[in-house]
Design a protein around this motif. Sequence first.
Motif, short mmCIF file in Angstrom:
data_model
loop_
_atom_site.label_atom_id
_atom_site.label_comp_id
_atom_site.label_asym_id
_atom_site.label_seq_id
_atom_site.Cartn_x
_atom_site.Cartn_y
_atom_site.Cartn_z
N UNK A 245 -11.26 4.81 25.25
CA UNK A 245 -11.67 5.70 24.17
C UNK A 245 -10.44 6.25 23.48
N UNK A 246 -10.48 6.43 22.14
CA UNK A 246 -9.33 7.08 21.54
C UNK A 246 -9.06 6.81 20.07
N UNK A 247 -7.93 7.37 19.60
CA UNK A 247 -7.58 7.37 18.18
C UNK A 247 -6.97 6.03 17.77
N UNK A 248 -7.41 5.54 16.61
CA UNK A 248 -6.84 4.32 16.03
C UNK A 248 -6.65 4.51 14.54
N UNK A 249 -5.68 3.79 13.98
CA UNK A 249 -5.49 3.77 12.53
C UNK A 249 -5.66 2.33 12.04
N UNK A 250 -6.34 2.18 10.93
CA UNK A 250 -6.54 0.88 10.29
C UNK A 250 -6.04 0.96 8.85
N UNK A 251 -5.54 -0.17 8.36
CA UNK A 251 -5.12 -0.25 6.97
C UNK A 251 -6.30 -0.56 6.06
N UNK A 252 -6.31 0.02 4.86
CA UNK A 252 -7.39 -0.24 3.91
C UNK A 252 -6.98 -1.20 2.81
N UNK A 253 -5.74 -1.69 2.89
CA UNK A 253 -5.28 -2.75 1.99
C UNK A 253 -4.16 -3.51 2.70
N UNK A 254 -3.82 -4.67 2.16
CA UNK A 254 -2.86 -5.55 2.82
C UNK A 254 -1.48 -4.92 2.93
N UNK B 165 0.56 -4.16 6.39
CA UNK B 165 1.86 -4.79 6.68
C UNK B 165 2.92 -3.74 7.02
N UNK B 166 2.95 -2.65 6.27
CA UNK B 166 3.93 -1.60 6.53
C UNK B 166 3.72 -0.98 7.90
N UNK B 167 2.48 -0.63 8.21
CA UNK B 167 2.20 0.00 9.50
C UNK B 167 2.40 -0.97 10.67
N UNK B 168 2.08 -2.23 10.46
CA UNK B 168 2.31 -3.23 11.51
C UNK B 168 3.80 -3.37 11.80
N UNK B 169 4.60 -3.31 10.76
CA UNK B 169 6.05 -3.37 10.92
C UNK B 169 6.57 -2.11 11.62
N UNK C 75 0.74 9.43 16.13
CA UNK C 75 1.63 9.92 15.08
C UNK C 75 2.25 8.74 14.34
N UNK C 76 2.28 8.81 13.01
CA UNK C 76 2.88 7.74 12.22
C UNK C 76 3.19 8.28 10.83
N UNK C 77 4.04 7.57 10.12
CA UNK C 77 4.35 7.92 8.73
C UNK C 77 3.38 7.20 7.81
N UNK C 78 2.87 7.94 6.83
CA UNK C 78 1.94 7.33 5.88
C UNK C 78 2.65 6.18 5.17
N UNK C 79 2.02 5.02 5.07
CA UNK C 79 2.69 3.84 4.50
C UNK C 79 3.05 3.97 3.03
N UNK C 80 2.42 4.88 2.31
CA UNK C 80 2.71 5.04 0.89
C UNK C 80 3.57 6.26 0.61
N UNK C 81 3.21 7.40 1.20
CA UNK C 81 3.91 8.65 0.90
C UNK C 81 5.07 8.94 1.84
N UNK C 82 5.07 8.32 3.02
CA UNK C 82 6.09 8.59 4.02
C UNK C 82 5.87 9.88 4.78
#
Length: 216
Positions: free
Chosen positions: A58-67, A71-75, A198-205
């Motif tokens: 059980x737990x928190x996940x983040x998914x991308x809503x565009x390619x 790609x940025x978050x996967x990197x 915790x992660x940096x937003x792929x667009x805004x940082x």
Amino acid sequence: MNLKILYEDKDVIVTVKPRGISSQSSNSFEEDMVSLLKKHMGKDAYVGVIHRLDKPVYGIMVYGKNKKATEILSNELRKKNIEKTYEALVDGLPESDEGELTDFIKKLDNNVSKVVEKSTTGAKEAVLKYKVLESYKKDDRYITRLRINLITGRHHQIRLQCASHGFPLYGDHKYNKRLANVKTDEDKVLSLAAVNLSFKHPKTGMELNYKINADF
């Protein structure tokens, strides 16, 4: 099934994966996180899988809503810039209140992994850090709640490393050998939850941080 959404914008969606649901599209007729997110966002929505949780976790996940966001978050994940914290209820008591476990793990064909020698073909280094949050004695054994930070992300890593170091997870029918003979109330579900992401937003940082409570 209604998903718990912690955050959503045009680029990412942060949600809580329930137990018993696959993190990505599966070949079965069962619901998975991708199909559930498409029900929420629209059947033609883009859902980019960035990381995974085992089906019984059980737990928190983040998914991308565009390619691009995916790609940025996967990197970022590959560079270990996405911080994931777990809590686990384990059968036993580690030798120290906090520490680091380092092993070499090999995934086998039957959806299990094992600790192997470093020189073994296919072996991958697995590293995690843990801290004891609380521990109490029940009958003839200790029940301990751990906070765990994954340094690497290997197949069944937390479950296997904890078991191989003498404190297997409650409810883990793959790696907790005690369950072959006796089960307790704590063994009704796999006691492992991804409680912080915790992660940096792929667009805004911008630094984003999300927390939930473990459900055990």
